[in-house]
Design a protein around this motif. Structure first.
Motif, short mmCIF file in Angstrom:
data_model
loop_
_atom_site.label_atom_id
_atom_site.label_comp_id
_atom_site.label_asym_id
_atom_site.label_seq_id
_atom_site.Cartn_x
_atom_site.Cartn_y
_atom_site.Cartn_z
N GLY A 299 0.80 -1.23 0.00
CA GLY A 299 0.00 0.00 0.00
C GLY A 299 0.83 1.27 0.00
O GLY A 299 0.32 2.37 -0.23
N PHE A 300 2.13 1.17 0.25
CA PHE A 300 3.02 2.34 0.17
C PHE A 300 3.26 2.65 -1.30
O PHE A 300 3.02 1.81 -2.17
CB PHE A 300 4.36 1.97 0.86
N LEU A 303 8.37 5.69 -6.51
CA LEU A 303 8.38 6.65 -7.62
C LEU A 303 8.91 6.02 -8.91
O LEU A 303 9.97 5.38 -8.90
CB LEU A 303 9.27 7.85 -7.26
N VAL A 304 8.16 6.22 -9.98
CA VAL A 304 8.62 5.84 -11.32
C VAL A 304 8.47 7.08 -12.19
O VAL A 304 7.35 7.61 -12.31
CB VAL A 304 7.78 4.67 -11.90
N ASP A 305 9.56 7.55 -12.71
CA ASP A 305 9.54 8.76 -13.54
C ASP A 305 8.79 9.91 -12.85
O ASP A 305 7.97 10.59 -13.46
CB ASP A 305 8.91 8.43 -14.90
N GLY A 306 9.03 10.05 -11.55
CA GLY A 306 8.41 11.15 -10.80
C GLY A 306 6.95 10.93 -10.46
O GLY A 306 6.30 11.81 -9.91
N GLU A 307 6.42 9.75 -10.75
CA GLU A 307 5.01 9.48 -10.44
C GLU A 307 4.89 8.43 -9.34
O GLU A 307 5.63 7.45 -9.33
CB GLU A 307 4.27 9.01 -11.69
N TYR A 308 3.95 8.65 -8.43
CA TYR A 308 3.76 7.72 -7.31
C TYR A 308 3.01 6.47 -7.78
O TYR A 308 1.97 6.58 -8.43
CB TYR A 308 2.97 8.40 -6.18
N CYS A 309 3.56 5.31 -7.46
CA CYS A 309 2.97 4.04 -7.89
C CYS A 309 2.80 3.16 -6.66
O CYS A 309 3.76 2.88 -5.94
CB CYS A 309 3.89 3.33 -8.87
N GLU A 310 1.57 2.72 -6.45
CA GLU A 310 1.27 1.95 -5.23
C GLU A 310 1.79 0.51 -5.29
O GLU A 310 1.74 -0.12 -6.35
CB GLU A 310 -0.24 1.94 -5.01
N ILE A 311 2.28 0.02 -4.16
CA ILE A 311 2.65 -1.39 -4.04
C ILE A 311 1.34 -2.16 -3.84
O ILE A 311 0.64 -1.96 -2.83
CB ILE A 311 3.62 -1.61 -2.86
N VAL A 312 1.00 -2.99 -4.82
CA VAL A 312 -0.29 -3.69 -4.76
C VAL A 312 -0.06 -5.16 -4.45
O VAL A 312 0.91 -5.75 -4.92
CB VAL A 312 -1.10 -3.51 -6.06
N GLY A 313 -0.91 -5.70 -3.65
CA GLY A 313 -0.73 -7.09 -3.22
C GLY A 313 0.36 -7.14 -2.17
O GLY A 313 1.01 -6.14 -1.86
N ARG A 314 0.55 -8.33 -1.62
CA ARG A 314 1.53 -8.47 -0.54
C ARG A 314 2.96 -8.38 -1.05
O ARG A 314 3.25 -8.83 -2.15
CB ARG A 314 1.33 -9.81 0.16
N VAL A 315 3.81 -7.82 -0.22
CA VAL A 315 5.25 -7.83 -0.49
C VAL A 315 5.71 -9.29 -0.35
O VAL A 315 5.42 -9.94 0.67
CB VAL A 315 5.98 -6.91 0.51
N CYS A 316 6.37 -9.81 -1.37
CA CYS A 316 6.87 -11.20 -1.31
C CYS A 316 8.27 -11.21 -0.69
O CYS A 316 8.80 -10.16 -0.33
CB CYS A 316 6.95 -11.82 -2.71
N MET A 317 8.88 -12.38 -0.65
CA MET A 317 10.21 -12.47 -0.04
C MET A 317 11.26 -11.68 -0.84
O MET A 317 12.11 -10.99 -0.28
CB MET A 317 10.64 -13.94 0.07
N ASP A 318 11.16 -11.75 -2.17
CA ASP A 318 12.20 -11.13 -3.03
C ASP A 318 11.64 -10.13 -4.04
O ASP A 318 12.40 -9.50 -4.75
CB ASP A 318 12.92 -12.22 -3.85
N GLN A 319 10.33 -10.07 -4.15
CA GLN A 319 9.72 -9.25 -5.21
C GLN A 319 8.48 -8.55 -4.67
O GLN A 319 7.87 -9.00 -3.70
CB GLN A 319 9.32 -10.15 -6.38
N HIS A 353 4.24 4.85 7.27
CA HIS A 353 3.39 3.83 6.63
C HIS A 353 3.45 2.50 7.39
O HIS A 353 2.43 1.83 7.55
CB HIS A 353 3.81 3.62 5.17
N ILE A 354 4.65 2.14 7.84
CA ILE A 354 4.78 0.81 8.49
C ILE A 354 4.66 0.90 10.01
O ILE A 354 4.83 -0.10 10.71
CB ILE A 354 6.10 0.10 8.09
N GLY A 355 4.39 2.10 10.54
CA GLY A 355 4.22 2.25 11.99
C GLY A 355 5.54 2.09 12.73
O GLY A 355 5.61 1.43 13.76
N SER A 356 6.59 2.69 12.18
CA SER A 356 7.90 2.57 12.81
C SER A 356 8.56 3.95 12.88
O SER A 356 7.87 4.97 12.81
CB SER A 356 8.75 1.58 12.00
N ILE A 357 9.88 3.97 13.02
CA ILE A 357 10.62 5.23 13.00
C ILE A 357 11.62 5.20 11.85
O ILE A 357 12.01 4.12 11.40
CB ILE A 357 11.37 5.48 14.34
#
Ligand code: PLP
Length: 374
Positions: A299-300, A303-319, A353-357
């Motif tokens: 959900g974070f 940036l790609v070419d100055g544009e915000y792109c959402e991380i969709v789906g779960r973050v995997c181990m390597d991708q 976003h991740i509730g950390s520092i």
């Protein structure tokens, strides 16, 4: 651990930023105050030896680490400046520290006695072992809490002048990075009380981490221990404005390695938690939780070419997968933290976003992510 040199995911460290941040701290504290660069935890993920080398060029007076191993790593790399270990080393390693001229923290009288007994047995090549007495004024972590015990330790050190040298006395503030100064004031009062029994000749009295240096005039310190702010990280998150601009030293970058258009109603990632609502351009980037890019980054936006792109789906181990506003070619740069075409994503934004520092994000990047110095 295998380092992913052939993968496009890199943490880019801007040497100049670290250098300039140190210079600004030196100017702030003035010539009478020694600056010790805190390079524990692999330099907060920025590379301990590389950061130390930059810091030497910038003219720091010494280093702080947390482990004996971290201190030895600096010595092996040819760093000859003073090093203070801020954590508690096992008392039977006192000789190993003394041999390398490394100063250690005394957390209690019991530790001091044990370490001294062991020193007598081990006969290190360099003596005396340099000691900094930690005073626990309210952090509740390590150090003396009772003036009586502190006095006992000082007397003990003075009774063993060939073995032990009292080089410093210090405390650590737990709320120097806050607008609310009441707890800071309580710790100040306790430190002032403890200082009444500390002999005048002690070389260093130090209380100042980054926050105490930036916002409390390095209170009563003739040495400061700067970590976060040296790396351009605001220790208060965004609660307090630093007296000078902190230049972030780390950027995290990768590239699109795969891109495709996905029809509406398709699922993305483990657990099928994301569903496309229209024809969507979905790209895959080679970074995941095994790189220290934790699953909470779902959900974070990156940036790609100055544009915000959402991380969709779960973050995997390597991708991870991101949703693009339009097609971008494979090989297009993706910035996770740092600047991309006029837009900037800060560690602080990631931390929120991740509730950390902000400290935690570079610290937990795994060794698999290469550090590239510019
Ligand atoms: N001093 C002590 C005792 C610490 O534990 C730390 C870091 O945790 C520091 C100094 C450096 O703190 P900062 O990174 O906030 O400057």
């Amino acid at each position: 651990m295998t380092i992913g040199y052939t993968r496009p995911t890199k943490a880019i460290i801007n040497r100049e930023a670290i250098y300039h941040n140190i210079k600004k701290h030196q100017k702030l504290v003035g010539d009478d105050v020694d600056v010790f660069a805190v390079v524990k935890a692999n330099g907060y993920g920025h590379g301990a030896v590389q950061t130390a080398q930059i810091a030497v060029q910038a003219g720091v007076n010494g280093f702080c680490v947390s482990l004996l191993d971290e201190a030895l790593e600096l010595r092996e790399a040819g760093i000859t400046l003073p090093i203070l270990i801020l954590g508690v080393i096992p008392p039977y390693y006192g000789a190993a520290a003394a041999d390398e001229g490394i100063s250690v923290t005394v957390p209690s009288y019991e530790w001091l006695e044990h370490a001294t007994r062991q020193l007598i047995e081990d006969k290190p090549s360099q003596l005396p072992l340099r000691l900094h007495l930690g005073i626990d004024t309210g952090m509740g972590r390590i150090g003396f809490r009772e003036v009586e015990e502190l006095k006992q330790a000082i007397d003990f050190i003075q009774a063993h002048p060939t073995l032990l040298e009292l080089e410093g006395v210090f405390t650590h503030f737990s709320k120097a990075d806050s607008k609310d100064e009441s707890y800071f004031a309580l710790q100040q009062a306790r430190f002032a009380e403890a200082m009444k029994i500390v002999p005048n000749g002690v070389r260093y009295r130090h209380t100042a981490n980054s926050a105490t240096t930036l916002w409390h005039d390095h209170w009563q310190s003739n040495m400061v221990r700067i970590g976060a702010s040296m790396y351009g990280i605001n220790p208060s998150g965004d609660e307090l404005e630093p007296p000078f601009e902190l230049e972030p030293a780390m950027s995290l970058e990768t590239m699109i390695v795969h891109v495709k258009q996905v029809a509406p109603g398709e699922k993305i990632g483990y657990g099928a938690t994301y569903e496309t609502t229209e024809n969507e351009w979905i790209a895959t980037i080679p970074i995941g939780y095994a790189d220290g890019f934790v699953r909470r980054f779902q959900g974070f936006s990156v940036l790609v070419d100055g544009e915000y792109c959402e991380i969709v789906g779960r973050v995997c181990m390597d991708q991870s997968m991101i949703r693009l506003p339009r097609k971008f070619e494979e090989g297009t740069k993706v910035t996770i933290f740092g600047e991309n075409n006029g837009q900037v994503i800060s560690l602080q934004a990631g931390a929120e976003h991740i509730g950390s520092i902000n400290y935690e994000i570079p610290c937990v990047l795994s060794e698999r992510v290469p550090l590239v110095y510019t």
